[in-house]
Write a protein that holds these residues in place. Structure first.
Motif, mmCIF file in Angstrom:
data_model
loop_
_atom_site.group_PDB
_atom_site.id
_atom_site.type_symbol
_atom_site.label_atom_id
_atom_site.label_comp_id
_atom_site.label_asym_id
_atom_site.label_seq_id
_atom_site.Cartn_x
_atom_site.Cartn_y
_atom_site.Cartn_z
ATOM 1 N N ASP A 1 20.650 106.765 64.876
ATOM 2 C CA ASP A 1 19.869 108.003 64.842
ATOM 3 C C ASP A 1 19.052 108.177 66.117
ATOM 4 O O ASP A 1 17.868 107.849 66.167
ATOM 5 C CB ASP A 1 18.952 107.992 63.613
ATOM 6 C CG ASP A 1 18.384 109.361 63.278
ATOM 7 O OD1 ASP A 1 18.998 110.373 63.669
ATOM 8 O OD2 ASP A 1 17.341 109.415 62.616
ATOM 9 N N TYR B 1 28.515 110.276 55.602
ATOM 10 C CA TYR B 1 28.334 111.247 54.526
ATOM 11 C C TYR B 1 28.887 110.650 53.231
ATOM 12 O O TYR B 1 30.091 110.644 52.991
ATOM 13 C CB TYR B 1 29.028 112.563 54.889
ATOM 14 C CG TYR B 1 28.392 113.228 56.088
ATOM 15 C CD1 TYR B 1 27.418 114.207 55.929
ATOM 16 C CD2 TYR B 1 28.725 112.836 57.387
ATOM 17 C CE1 TYR B 1 26.800 114.805 57.031
ATOM 18 C CE2 TYR B 1 28.113 113.423 58.490
ATOM 19 C CZ TYR B 1 27.161 114.404 58.301
ATOM 20 O OH TYR B 1 26.554 114.981 59.397
ATOM 21 N N TRP C 1 26.253 109.418 61.625
ATOM 22 C CA TRP C 1 25.850 109.471 60.226
ATOM 23 C C TRP C 1 27.055 109.300 59.316
ATOM 24 O O TRP C 1 28.179 109.674 59.671
ATOM 25 C CB TRP C 1 25.156 110.795 59.907
ATOM 26 C CG TRP C 1 23.892 111.034 60.695
ATOM 27 C CD1 TRP C 1 23.247 110.158 61.524
ATOM 28 C CD2 TRP C 1 23.128 112.241 60.741
ATOM 29 N NE1 TRP C 1 22.129 110.723 62.071
ATOM 30 C CE2 TRP C 1 22.025 112.006 61.613
ATOM 31 C CE3 TRP C 1 23.255 113.483 60.134
ATOM 32 C CZ2 TRP C 1 21.069 112.984 61.883
ATOM 33 C CZ3 TRP C 1 22.298 114.464 60.399
ATOM 34 C CH2 TRP C 1 21.212 114.217 61.262
ATOM 35 N N ALA D 1 23.787 109.849 67.705
ATOM 36 C CA ALA D 1 23.560 109.819 66.262
ATOM 37 C C ALA D 1 24.888 109.758 65.532
ATOM 38 O O ALA D 1 25.763 110.610 65.748
ATOM 39 C CB ALA D 1 22.781 111.051 65.813
ATOM 40 N N GLY E 1 18.364 102.066 62.458
ATOM 41 C CA GLY E 1 19.147 103.063 63.159
ATOM 42 C C GLY E 1 18.587 103.535 64.477
ATOM 43 O O GLY E 1 19.202 104.374 65.143
ATOM 44 N N VAL F 1 23.296 111.327 52.994
ATOM 45 C CA VAL F 1 23.664 111.089 54.387
ATOM 46 C C VAL F 1 22.941 109.841 54.887
ATOM 47 O O VAL F 1 21.705 109.804 54.943
ATOM 48 C CB VAL F 1 23.305 112.301 55.271
ATOM 49 C CG1 VAL F 1 23.675 112.024 56.722
ATOM 50 C CG2 VAL F 1 24.011 113.553 54.774
ATOM 51 N N LYS G 1 21.913 107.682 57.858
ATOM 52 C CA LYS G 1 21.749 107.833 59.310
ATOM 53 C C LYS G 1 21.790 106.444 59.961
ATOM 54 O O LYS G 1 20.771 105.875 60.338
ATOM 55 C CB LYS G 1 20.451 108.559 59.610
ATOM 56 C CG LYS G 1 20.429 109.980 59.035
ATOM 57 C CD LYS G 1 19.142 110.719 59.334
ATOM 58 C CE LYS G 1 19.178 112.137 58.776
ATOM 59 N NZ LYS G 1 17.929 112.878 59.045
#
Length: 329
Positions: free
Chosen positions: A29, A19, A17, A15, A235, A24, A26
């Protein structure tokens, strides 16, 4: 993972991500992949599905404000995500190399081809300058660049798109890596040059027994190059299978929709099929199947879980997995 096979690279529940001020995102994921020596794994999907971020995560090159939040990337059983800078420097180029999508931005515009190749060889193989120069010439010959002695003195802007991409391949293969990651290596090239580059990659893979991860949105390239295929959406990997099964018996509705959108020679049709709707925002993902809003098979399947729960990627046969409540029904 398929028991009985030795994988040189395994990606487990990865995962990554980002920010951002909007939330957030993703981008990757829970992605799981595996690669065997001498094998080509194609990662396919629409733009923005997480293909390139998956590759950058494997290479430890996720740009700010991105961060790998969980998962592991095993190279011969060692989790490279735990590596320090010295270990990363030894891994990149030496054992895992990457061909980037745009050679014009990846090559240094103010250095000659020779200087860039010599730097790579000296950094990773500890060669003296004379041996590195000889090695640079040999690399250009290996990737089929005409007049290699002249091209060594060329700057990137003096090369055609196909030549620049061959130089990128030469740099990536300079240390004979065990894993080669190619991110859309033929996107900006015409059809003839694309075919030459793919043939070159295939020949070099056979000679060096390199494991290749090929990122593309072109299912024609997948059909030509892949052993196994991971189809990504929003994702996540939504289908993972061998290339024959992908085209003959795809499991996931998204994969089937992608295949229906390809023109077929000899089949007359007024309009190509399109996948209606939009990919969900990565900062506001649904709490159920991410493809549900665009899936025309959902109503026919009449499974309430499609709009209630997130499906897991589950095995549907010995060689295929799918992330769909309707798979196998």
């Amino acid at each position: 993972m398929t028991p009985g096979f030795e994988y040189i690279l395994e990606v487990n529940n990865l995962a990554t991500w980002f920010y951002t001020s909007s939330g957030v995102a993703k981008a990757v994921d829970g992605v799981t992949l595996s690669l065997k020596r001498g094998q080509t794994l194609c990662i396919v999907g629409e733009s923005g599905c997480g293909k390139s971020v998956t590759a950058l995560s494997i290479m430890g090159l996720v740009p700010h404000p991105g961060k790998v939040v969980h998962g592991e990337v095993l190279f011969h059983g060692s989790n490279v995500l735990d590596f320090n800078e010295k270990q990363w420097a030894n891994l990149r180029g030496n054992q895992i190399s990457m061909i980037f999508q745009d050679p014009a931005s990846a090559l240094n515009p103010v250095q000659t081809v020779e200087k860039q190749l010599v730097e790579v060889l000296q950094a990773h193989q500890a060669l003296n300058r004379a041996k590195a120069q000889t090695g640079a010439l040999e690399l250009l010959k290996n990737v089929g660049i005409p007049d290699p002695v002249i091209r060594l003195q060329s700057y990137p802007h003096e090369l055609s798109g196909g030549m620049a991409q061959r130089v990128m391949i030469a740099m990536a293969l300079a240390c004979e890596p065990e894993v080669l990651i190619a991110d859309e290596p033929t996107t900006a090239l015409d059809v003839t040059i694309q075919a030459q580059i793919l043939e070159l990659m295939r020949d070099l893979q056979v000679k060096k027994n390199t494991g290749t991860i090929l990122i593309t949105h072109d299912l024609g390239v997948v059909a030509e190059m892949a052993d196994n295929v991971a189809v990504m959406y929003a994702g996540q990997v939504v289908e993972y299978t061998d290339v024959q099964t992908l085209f003959s018996a795809p499991e996931h509705p998204y994969t089937r929709a992608l295949l229906r959108s390809i023109p077929v020679i000899g089949r007359r049709q007024e309009l190509l099929e399109v996948i209606k709707g939009r990919v969900p925002s990565l900062v506001d993902l649904p709490s159920y199947c991410r493809f549900a809003a665009r899936c025309h098979e959902r109503e026919a399947g009449n499974d309430p879980r499609c709009l209630a729960e997130v499906p897991e990627l589950i095995a549907t046969s010995d060689h295929s997995s799918s992330r769909c409540w309707l798979s196998g029904n």
